[in-house]
Write an enzyme that holds these catalytic residues in place. Structure first.
Site, PDB file in Angstrom:
ATOM      1  N   LYS A  21      51.559   8.452  91.469  1.00 21.27           N
ATOM      2  CA  LYS A  21      51.193   9.063  92.762  1.00 21.27           C
ATOM      3  C   LYS A  21      51.684  10.512  92.818  1.00 21.27           C
ATOM      4  O   LYS A  21      50.968  11.405  93.271  1.00 21.27           O
ATOM      5  CB  LYS A  21      51.779   8.240  93.920  1.00 21.27           C
ATOM      6  CG  LYS A  21      51.010   6.935  94.140  1.00 21.27           C
ATOM      7  CD  LYS A  21      51.727   5.970  95.055  1.00 21.27           C
ATOM      8  CE  LYS A  21      51.002   4.625  95.065  1.00 21.27           C
ATOM      9  NZ  LYS A  21      51.724   3.567  95.782  1.00 21.27           N
ATOM     10  N   GLN A  58      57.025   2.861  99.109  1.00 23.56           N
ATOM     11  CA  GLN A  58      56.520   2.040  98.012  1.00 23.56           C
ATOM     12  C   GLN A  58      56.938   0.581  98.219  1.00 23.56           C
ATOM     13  O   GLN A  58      58.117   0.284  98.391  1.00 23.56           O
ATOM     14  CB  GLN A  58      57.076   2.576  96.667  1.00 23.56           C
ATOM     15  CG  GLN A  58      56.556   1.837  95.455  1.00 23.56           C
ATOM     16  CD  GLN A  58      55.039   1.976  95.282  1.00 23.56           C
ATOM     17  OE1 GLN A  58      54.474   3.047  95.425  1.00 23.56           O
ATOM     18  NE2 GLN A  58      54.376   0.864  94.984  1.00 23.56           N
ATOM     19  N   ASP A  87      49.328   5.435 104.171  1.00 21.76           N
ATOM     20  CA  ASP A  87      48.906   4.141 103.618  1.00 21.76           C
ATOM     21  C   ASP A  87      48.122   3.334 104.659  1.00 21.76           C
ATOM     22  O   ASP A  87      47.560   2.284 104.334  1.00 21.76           O
ATOM     23  CB  ASP A  87      50.143   3.344 103.191  1.00 21.76           C
ATOM     24  CG  ASP A  87      50.257   3.216 101.680  1.00 21.76           C
ATOM     25  OD1 ASP A  87      49.286   3.561 100.990  1.00 21.76           O
ATOM     26  OD2 ASP A  87      51.313   2.765 101.205  1.00 21.76           O
TER      27      ASP A  87
END
Ligand code: NAP
Length: 302
Positions: A54, A98, A121
């Site tokens: 990422k 994460q 997200d």
């Protein structure tokens, strides 16, 4: 029939190239660069690989990336405190925590400490609620990538019957909302669905998000249908040598590609699009929060 392979890597690269151009124009216009912050708790090797990829993509798009690492022993309060501080920091445009988090930390509590306008997200309750109500907001990356891949294959999606296998918060449910927003007719199947193969055979677009290797068989697919395979599963690959493994999707690719019209490969389908959509959300979050006009690189003089 051999299905046309939908190239997720190429589409992801295209999206990231466009983000790179837009980021350069924003820097010119406003003197600033959108910033994505990744929070990693603990030393899970797979999470470290995901975070690295990422950050690499963020930098390749010309976006700014920050990383915060906490030890696996960090308390839930510590992680929530960090996320709240990042939510308040004017320099941070997107926050990604994460997952999975260590067992003693509630992912739900940490995710919902993210300011919704920085929720790249798309996993906070506010983002999920906005999506369910059809309001603008940041949408989860993998389902957004699925819709983009289906559009890449078919163009207009209005009226298509989409069957999604899986009802997770991360993939199945938001994918259903996003396809509904494209005027599709949506069926969500799950582990209690009766006669799953018959349900799948109704799909113009089949989106398996199950987590079972090579689960969906070719004879579950309507001839000519589009298959967007979300699954990522690692299986033994003795043909590559002792102890070797390979990645496969939730679809039995060989039997499916003999029936489908379009199909995404694994790897190289939905996976790369998830990263591209994260970059896109970072750009969208920065523009919305800072009141920046999103530049359209196509309209700029060369
Ligand atoms: P999940 O939370 O485990 O959800 C799996 C879903 O599949 C559940 O809704 C479950 O139904 C359903 N299911 C399980 N067995 C079934 C069966 N025999 N028949 C019908 N439905 C069944 O998984 P997830 O997070 O959504 O992820 C799904 C897959 O996508 C995994 O392989 C994951 O690695 C992959 N993934 C890929 C990306 C990417 O970037 N490409 C991103 C995220 C996830 P119930 O609700 O009834 O239990």
């Amino acid at each position: 029939m051999t299905a046309h392979h939908i190239d997720g890597k190429a589409l992801s690269q295209h999206v990231q190239d466009e983000i790179g151009k837009a980021t350069a124009l924003l820097k010119e216009a406003y003197g600033k660069t959108p910033t994505l912050t990744v929070v990693l708790v603990g030393e899970d090797p797979a999470s470290q690989v995901y975070v690295r990829s990422k950050i690499k993509a963020t930098e390749a798009c010309g976006l700014h990336s920050l990383e915060h690492r906490l030890p696996a022993s960090a308390s839930e309060e510590m992680v929530k405190g960090l996320v709240r501080d990042l939510s308040q920091s004017d320099d941070v445009d997107g926050i990604l925590v994460q997952l999975p988090l260590p067992d003693h930390i509630s992912s739900h509590a940490v995710i919902n400490a993210i300011a919704p306008e920085k929720d790249v997200d798309g996993l906070t309750e506010i983002s999920a609620g906005r999506l369910a109500l059809g309001k603008p907001g940041l949408h989860p990356c993998t389902p957004t990538g699925c819709v983009m891949l289906a559009k890449q294959a078919l163009g207009e999606l209005t009226g298509k019957h989409v069957v999604i296998i899986g009802r997770s918060i991360l993939v199945g449910r938001p994918a259903a909302q996003l396809f509904l927003a494209e005027n599709c007719t949506v069926t969500i199947a799950h582990s209690k669905t009766d006669d799953l193969p018959a349900v799948c055979r109704q799909a113009d677009i089949l989106v398996p998000a199950v987590g079972r290797p090579q689960f969906v068989q070719g004879d579950w697919i309507k001839p000519g249908a589009t298959v967007i395979d979300v699954g990522i599963n690692r299986i033994d690959a003795p043909e590559k040598g002792a102890g070797k493994t390979r990645l496969v999707g939730d679809v039995d690719f060989d039997s499916a590609q003999a029936v489908a019209g379009h199909i995404t490969p694994v790897p190289g389908g939905v996976g790369p699009m998830t990263i591209a959509c994260l970059m896109r959300n970072t750009l969208l979050a920065a523009c919305a929060r800072r009141g920046w006009q999103i530049p359209d690189p196509q309209n700029e003089p060369a």
